[in-house]
Design an enzyme around this catalytic site. Structure first.
Site, PDB file in Angstrom:
ATOM      1  N   ASP A 234       0.877  -1.174   0.000  1.00  0.00           N
ATOM      2  CA  ASP A 234       0.000   0.000   0.000  1.00  0.00           C
ATOM      3  C   ASP A 234       0.911   1.220   0.000  1.00  0.00           C
ATOM      4  OD1 ASP A 234      -1.824   2.003   0.526  1.00  0.00           O
ATOM      5  OD2 ASP A 234      -2.304   1.313   2.558  1.00  0.00           O
ATOM      6  N   ILE A 235       0.984   1.891  -1.139  1.00  0.00           N
ATOM      7  CA  ILE A 235       1.908   3.028  -1.285  1.00  0.00           C
ATOM      8  C   ILE A 235       1.174   4.325  -0.963  1.00  0.00           C
ATOM      9  CG2 ILE A 235       3.514   4.220  -2.825  1.00  0.00           C
ATOM     10  CD1 ILE A 235       3.578   1.688  -4.567  1.00  0.00           C
TER      11      ILE A 235
ATOM     12  N   GLY B 279      -9.441   9.061  -3.358  1.00  0.00           N
ATOM     13  CA  GLY B 279      -8.205   8.287  -3.409  1.00  0.00           C
ATOM     14  C   GLY B 279      -8.487   6.788  -3.493  1.00  0.00           C
TER      15      GLY B 279
ATOM     16  N   ASP C 157      -6.981   4.334  -2.055  1.00  0.00           N
ATOM     17  CA  ASP C 157      -6.992   3.664  -0.748  1.00  0.00           C
ATOM     18  C   ASP C 157      -8.347   3.819  -0.056  1.00  0.00           C
ATOM     19  OD1 ASP C 157      -6.477   6.392  -0.576  1.00  0.00           O
ATOM     20  OD2 ASP C 157      -4.938   6.211   0.979  1.00  0.00           O
ATOM     21  N   ARG C 158      -8.972   4.984  -0.212  1.00  0.00           N
ATOM     22  CA  ARG C 158     -10.317   5.183   0.367  1.00  0.00           C
ATOM     23  C   ARG C 158     -11.325   4.249  -0.289  1.00  0.00           C
ATOM     24  NH1 ARG C 158     -11.906  11.460   0.355  1.00  0.00           N
ATOM     25  NH2 ARG C 158     -13.905  10.782   1.197  1.00  0.00           N
TER      26      ARG C 158
ATOM     27  N   TYR D 180     -18.489  10.833  -6.029  1.00  0.00           N
ATOM     28  CA  TYR D 180     -17.430  11.641  -5.415  1.00  0.00           C
ATOM     29  C   TYR D 180     -16.282  11.824  -6.404  1.00  0.00           C
ATOM     30  CZ  TYR D 180     -14.330  13.150  -1.573  1.00  0.00           C
ATOM     31  OH  TYR D 180     -13.493  13.852  -0.731  1.00  0.00           O
TER      32      TYR D 180
ATOM     33  N   ASN E 214       1.400   8.411   1.225  1.00  0.00           N
ATOM     34  CA  ASN E 214       2.119   9.678   1.142  1.00  0.00           C
ATOM     35  C   ASN E 214       3.371   9.723   2.000  1.00  0.00           C
ATOM     36  OD1 ASN E 214       0.522  11.254  -0.718  1.00  0.00           O
ATOM     37  ND2 ASN E 214      -1.105  11.120   0.827  1.00  0.00           N
TER      38      ASN E 214
END
Lengths: 214, 214
Positions: free
Chosen positions: B11-12, B78, B80-81, B74, B14
């Site tokens: 999981d890349i 992102g 990941d969200r 939306y 910030n």
């Protein structure tokens, strides 16, 4: 009576000297050179270094702190917060500046309070967390709808993070707003008013009540 | 079946490369040198530069984004969200990391969400506003009493500024917490659970559902 006299008030904070000179406001940054006013300056201060600077340029000073008899169990309450609360028996007092202080007066007693970060400081925080959270604050974001874009998602969260904690502790009291963001925030609350010069008004009350002017 | 195979997930984000290697977590900062894993890495990324770095050290990569078919109105959500929300029909999903994302799933549809600053970033903000707002976070502050000292006034405000906006949009759904502060925050909500590896679990679901493994 005050109002017929020339009167210089000064509220010394963490970022400015905030003067009221014959009912006209004037601000100086803390590192600015202050004029010699040649008149009595009635001041309150939460900043000892800045107070020393004011004393350097002016001799005739009256520290109003000595006249403030504000009883509270709260430890470490700033003088400006105390003065903002004076005269309110049942109300929530919100000073929305670099921080947002929220204080509760009930039956003429101070019941405590809490401290949120100021609106600007929260806005500035997001792009520091990630450049993907750069945004323009949407002052008109609809708080009755779940946001559907990043700009609204952040604007909504900022507003709700201020509004909801205040609503949580509110019964039906009036809310008194002051400070730079007070007018904007007051619009989100029924039975609220914005008093731009709440601190100065209450400094005048103190001067009047104590016959400070010779 | 997954679980019998050796599997490398990444999981890349910030701030880190967050790996799950045969069910053991491993984090690398973005500027760290990455090992050559000699195996397929299934990854998701919200950070193009970091993804390029991973590609530099490893050839055998599968970007799971192509398999994510998450419908929402939306704009700018992102990856990941989206992956955190997969599999929840009626729930609030809170990922409490450097920012706190809050998303609402209702009848298997994503209804929107909002973004609060991360817990650490808010804590660090206060002393930057004023040295008088230095404080140690009181994790045990009583949220049913109005604070009576600066430490509690700030700790209370930080918690309520996160908790109350979430409560505001909650009906009776379960709340799913993940992220570094998810476990701590989950304690303030009834009918909530903390899923440390929510993102990795859902990455595995995607791999399984799409027969990604040759």
């Amino acid at each position: 009576m005050i109002g017929e006299l020339e009167l210089i008030l000064c509220d010394i904070g963490n970022t400015t000297f905030h003067f009221l000179i014959d009912d006209v406001e004037q601000k100086y940054f803390l590192n600015e050179r202050l004029p010699d006013f040649n008149e009595t300056i009635y001041y309150i201060s939460v900043n000892d270094n800045a107070t020393a600077n004011l004393k350097h340029s002016n001799d005739d000073l009256v520290d109003l702190e000595q006249y403030v008899n504000f009883k509270t169990k709260y430890k470490g309450m700033g003088l400006d917060r105390k003065i903002a609360c004076i005269g309110y028996d049942d109300a929530i007092i919100v000073d929305a500046g670099s921080a947002i202080t929220v204080d509760i007066m009930k039956k003429a007693k101070h019941k405590g309070g809490f401290i949120l970060p100021g609106l600007k400081s929260i806005k500035d925080l997001y792009p520091k967390i990630s450049h993907k959270l750069q945004f323009d604050f949407n002052t008109k974001v609809n708080l009755d709808k779940i946001p559907l874009c990043t700009q609204d998602a952040i604007s909504y969260a900022i507003l709700q993070s201020i509004i909801e904690p205040i609503k949580k502790i509110r019964k039906k009291q009036q809310i008194i707003f002051t400070g730079g963001d007070g007018e904007f925030l007051s619009k989100y609350f029924e039975n609220s008013i914005y008093k731009k010069d709440l601190i100065f008004e209450n400094m005048k009350r103190i001067i009047n009540a104590n016959n400070c002017i010779a």
